[in-house]
Design a protein around this motif. Structure first.
Motif, PDB file in Angstrom:
ATOM      1  N   GLN A 158       0.785  -1.200   0.020  1.00 29.46           N
ATOM      2  CA  GLN A 158      -0.095  -0.069   0.063  1.00 29.46           C
ATOM      3  C   GLN A 158       0.754   1.196   0.075  1.00 29.46           C
ATOM      4  N   GLU A 159       1.977   1.269   0.737  1.00 30.12           N
ATOM      5  CA  GLU A 159       2.905   2.281   0.769  1.00 30.12           C
ATOM      6  C   GLU A 159       3.428   2.686  -0.543  1.00 30.12           C
ATOM      7  N   GLU A 160       3.842   1.587  -1.340  1.00 33.03           N
ATOM      8  CA  GLU A 160       4.400   1.718  -2.738  1.00 33.03           C
ATOM      9  C   GLU A 160       3.241   2.254  -3.381  1.00 33.03           C
ATOM     10  N   ASP A 169       1.086   9.579  -5.618  1.00 30.64           N
ATOM     11  CA  ASP A 169       1.680  10.955  -5.341  1.00 30.64           C
ATOM     12  C   ASP A 169       2.613  11.285  -6.488  1.00 30.64           C
ATOM     13  N   LYS A 170       3.395  10.500  -7.167  1.00 29.85           N
ATOM     14  CA  LYS A 170       4.215  10.853  -8.108  1.00 29.85           C
ATOM     15  C   LYS A 170       3.468  11.264  -9.318  1.00 29.85           C
ATOM     16  N   LYS A 171       2.263  10.681  -9.641  1.00 28.25           N
ATOM     17  CA  LYS A 171       1.435  10.845 -10.791  1.00 28.25           C
ATOM     18  C   LYS A 171       0.625  12.044 -10.646  1.00 28.25           C
TER      19      LYS A 171
END
Length: 84
Positions: free
Chosen positions: A67-69, A75-77
């Protein structure tokens, strides 16, 4: 005339519920049956270092890591202006 005005004003100040017939109070409901209660496990039912518990903790840890990944990828998208 003033007496008539004061009488009308005093009647206007009385809430309409005071003029209506009183409504009987609702009958009390019968007490419902108690719901089941969950208690802490005792004795041999709780084994914190058992293989079953270790496997469960491993699955939880793996799930949280995944889930963290996924959160980091999202967040990057996202294009959020952070210094405007």
């Amino acid at each position: 005339m003033q007496l008539r005005s004061s009488l009308i004003l005093s009647l206007a100040a009385i809430p309409l519920s005071a003029l209506a017939d009183p409504v009987p109070a609702p009958s009390p409901k019968a007490p419902s049956t108690a719901e089941s209660v969950h208690v802490q496990p005792r004795g041999s039912a709780f084994m914190p270092n058992s293989p079953v518990e270790d496997e469960l903790q491993k699955r939880i840890t793996d799930f949280n890591r995944k889930q963290e990944e996924l959160d980091a990828d999202l967040d990057k998208k996202l294009k959020i202006c952070r210094g405007c």
